[in-house]
Write an enzyme that holds these catalytic residues in place. Structure first.
Site, PDB file in Angstrom:
ATOM      1  N   ARG A   1      13.422   3.028  35.904  1.00  0.00           N
ATOM      2  CA  ARG A   1      14.869   3.086  36.434  1.00  0.00           C
ATOM      3  C   ARG A   1      15.834   1.934  36.082  1.00  0.00           C
ATOM      4  NH1 ARG A   1      11.731   5.885  39.268  1.00  0.00           N
ATOM      5  NH2 ARG A   1      10.407   3.920  39.000  1.00  0.00           N
ATOM      6  N   THR A   2      15.713   0.889  36.389  1.00  0.00           N
ATOM      7  CA  THR A   2      16.543  -0.124  36.286  1.00  0.00           C
ATOM      8  C   THR A   2      16.965  -0.340  34.592  1.00  0.00           C
ATOM      9  OG1 THR A   2      15.544  -1.455  37.984  1.00  0.00           O
ATOM     10  CG2 THR A   2      16.952  -2.738  36.436  1.00  0.00           C
TER      11      THR A   2
ATOM     12  N   LYS B   1       5.735 -14.756  20.336  1.00  0.00           N
ATOM     13  CA  LYS B   1       5.691 -15.946  19.303  1.00  0.00           C
ATOM     14  C   LYS B   1       5.641 -17.171  19.952  1.00  0.00           C
ATOM     15  CE  LYS B   1       7.587 -13.572  15.481  1.00  0.00           C
ATOM     16  NZ  LYS B   1       8.722 -13.483  14.518  1.00  0.00           N
TER      17      LYS B   1
ATOM     18  N   ARG C   1      15.227  -8.640  32.492  1.00  0.00           N
ATOM     19  CA  ARG C   1      14.064  -8.568  33.711  1.00  0.00           C
ATOM     20  C   ARG C   1      12.819  -9.440  33.329  1.00  0.00           C
ATOM     21  NH1 ARG C   1      11.477  -3.512  36.633  1.00  0.00           N
ATOM     22  NH2 ARG C   1      13.406  -3.742  37.938  1.00  0.00           N
TER      23      ARG C   1
ATOM     24  N   HIS D   1      16.549  -9.127  43.149  1.00  0.00           N
ATOM     25  CA  HIS D   1      16.773  -7.968  42.318  1.00  0.00           C
ATOM     26  C   HIS D   1      18.282  -7.399  42.775  1.00  0.00           C
ATOM     27  CE1 HIS D   1      16.401  -4.635  39.956  1.00  0.00           C
ATOM     28  NE2 HIS D   1      15.353  -4.173  40.429  1.00  0.00           N
TER      29      HIS D   1
HETATM   30  C1  NCD Z   1      11.539  -2.389  42.020  1.00  0.00           C
HETATM   31  C2  NCD Z   1      11.477  -3.475  41.336  1.00  0.00           C
HETATM   32  O1  NCD Z   1      11.107  -3.673  39.913  1.00  0.00           O
HETATM   33  O2  NCD Z   1      11.204  -4.605  42.038  1.00  0.00           O
HETATM   34  N1  NCD Z   1      11.657  -1.263  41.234  1.00  0.00           N
HETATM   35  C3  NCD Z   1      13.009  -1.046  40.662  1.00  0.00           C
HETATM   36  O3  NCD Z   1      13.635  -1.820  40.250  1.00  0.00           O
HETATM   37  N2  NCD Z   1      13.642   0.295  41.291  1.00  0.00           N
HETATM   38  C4  NCD Z   1      10.444  -2.043  42.906  1.00  0.00           C
HETATM   39  C5  NCD Z   1       9.233  -2.252  42.652  1.00  0.00           C
HETATM   40  O4  NCD Z   1       8.907  -2.151  41.546  1.00  0.00           O
HETATM   41  O5  NCD Z   1       8.347  -1.839  43.735  1.00  0.00           O
END
Ligand code: NCD
Length: 304
Positions: free
Chosen positions: A51-52, A80, A101, A129
Site C-alpha cells: 500500500r504505502t 554493496k 521506507r 509512520h
Molecule cells: C503498516 C506498516 O508498514 O507499518 N503497513 C502500512 O504501511 N500500511 C502496518 C504493518 O505492516 O503492519
C-alpha cells in the site's frame, strides 16, 4: 525545503489543511491532474510494502508526475554497502521528492540531512509512520466528521507497531481524546510514548488485555498486525500472533457507529466475515491513503 519525518513536525493547522486539500481532490480530481507535470517522485523502499509504495506511486501519477525507485534493498547499492546518506544525496540528483521506507529507526532522518530534496518517512523500523497517520486521520475525519472527543482503542502489537506510535502522537494534540491500549503483556505500548506523549499531554488512558471488556466504550477500534519481522525469536511470535482475532460475535456489544481501522496488511487479526460490516473502514482507509499522499506531495513540493 521541508521533509516529513515525524508527524509532530506538522502543526494541527497544517494537518487540517492537508485533510481539506485531500477532500478537495476527492471532490474535483480533474483539477489536480497536471499539478506535478515534469516532477519526479523516487520511492526508496528497503523493506516490503504494498500500500504505502503503490499509493505514493499512484498519487504522483494522478498528479501528472512520474515515478522511479526500487522496492528491495537487495536491488539497490545498499547491497554493496552504500550509506543511506549517500543514497539520498545521489537520488536527489534524479528526483524532486523522495519517499523512503527503512528497517532502521532514524534512517529517513539521516537521509533528510543529506538530501537536497524533501524526504518523506514511509516507515522507519518500529518507530514512526507519519503518512499512515495522515491516512488514518483523514479516515477518522471522513467516517466520524471530527478528530476530537472520542475514545480510541488500539489493539494488537502496540510495542512494535509504528502506525500506532505515530497515530497516538497525532491524536494527543486534539481535545477530548481518550485512549484504550489493548495488547498482550509482552506487546504493550513503549514507556517513552506513555511518558512523553500520553502523560505529558494529560491524555486519559487505560491498558488492558481484554478487548471484549472495553468494546462498548470505543468510537474507533484500531486493529494491528503482530509485527513478525521485529521479533527476536519465532517462538514468541507464534505464541502471540493470534492474541486478538476480531469476529462478528466480538462486535455484538460494540457501538453502532464504531469505526474499525487497520493499516493493513492483515494476517488473522480481523476475520474476513467482518469485512461486510459497514463499520469496517479499512479498505476505504486504503483509498484515503492515496488522496492524502497527493495532498502531501503538493505541500512539500510547494505546488499551488
Ligand atoms: C503498516 C506498516 O508498514 O507499518 N503497513 C502500512 O504501511 N500500511 C502496518 C504493518 O505492516 O503492519
Amino acid at each position: 525545503m521541508r521533509s516529513l519525518i515525524d508527524i509532530l513536525s506538522l502543526s494541527t493547522e497544517e494537518i487540517d489543511e492537508l485533510i481539506a486539500v485531500a477532500e478537495d481532490i476527492i471532490a474535483r480530481p480533474e483539477a489536480y491532474r497536471e499539478k506535478c507535470r515534469y516532477k519526479k517522485l523516487a520511492t526508496l523502499f528497503f523493506e516490503p510494502s504494498t500500500r504505502t509504495r503503490l499509493s505514493f506511486e499512484a498519487a504522483m501519477y494522478e498528479l501528472g508526475g512520474s515515478v522511479l525507485g526500487f522496492s528491495e534493498a537487495n536491488s539497490s547499492s545498499a547491497a554493496k554497502g552504500e550509506s543511506v546518506a549517500d543514497t539520498a544525496r545521489t537520488v536527489s540528483c534524479y528526483a524532486d521528492i523522495i519517499a523512503m521506507r527503512h528497517p532502521k529507526e532514524g534512517a529517513p532522518l539521516v537521509a533528510s540531512m543529506a538530501a537536497s530534496v524533501p524526504i518523506i518517512n514511509a516507515g522507519d523500523g518500529g518507530h514512526n509512520h507519519p503518512t499512515q497517520t495522515l491516512t488514518d486521520l483523514l479516515t477518522i475525519k471522513r467516517e466520524k466528521g471530527r478528530l476530537n472527543n472520542m475514545t480510541v482503542g488500539f489493539c494488537g502489537d502496540l510495542k512494535f507497531g509504528r502506525t500506532v506510535h505515530s497515530l497516538i502522537e497525532a491524536l494527543s494534540r486534539y481535545t477530548g481524546i481518550k485512549v484504550v491500549l489493548i495488547s498482550p503483556e509482552e506487546l504493550k505500548l513503549p514507556g517513552y510514548l506513555k511518558k512523553d506523549i500520553l502523560d505529558a499531554k494529560e491524555i486519559e488512558y487505560t491498558e488492558t488485555t481484554d478487548l471484549s471488556a472495553v468494546m462498548p466504550k470505543l468510537d474507533i477500534l484500531y486493529m494491528t498486525r503482530v509485527q513478525r519481522e521485529r521479533f527476536f525469536n519465532e517462538e514468541d511470535y507464534l505464541r502471540l500472533k493470534d492474541s486478538y482475532i476480531l469476529t462478528p460475535e466480538k462486535l455484538e456489544n460494540a457501538k453502532s457507529d464504531l469505526a474499525i481501522l487497520h493499516p493493513l496488511p492483515r494476517v488473522n487479526e480481523i476475520h474476513t466475515s467482518v469485512d461486510a460490516d459497514p463499520r469496517a473502514c479499512y479498505f476505504r482507509q486504503v483509498l484515503n491513503g492515496k488522496f492524502i499522499r497527493m495532498a502531501l506531495i503538493l505541500k512539500l513540493l510547494e505546488v499551488e
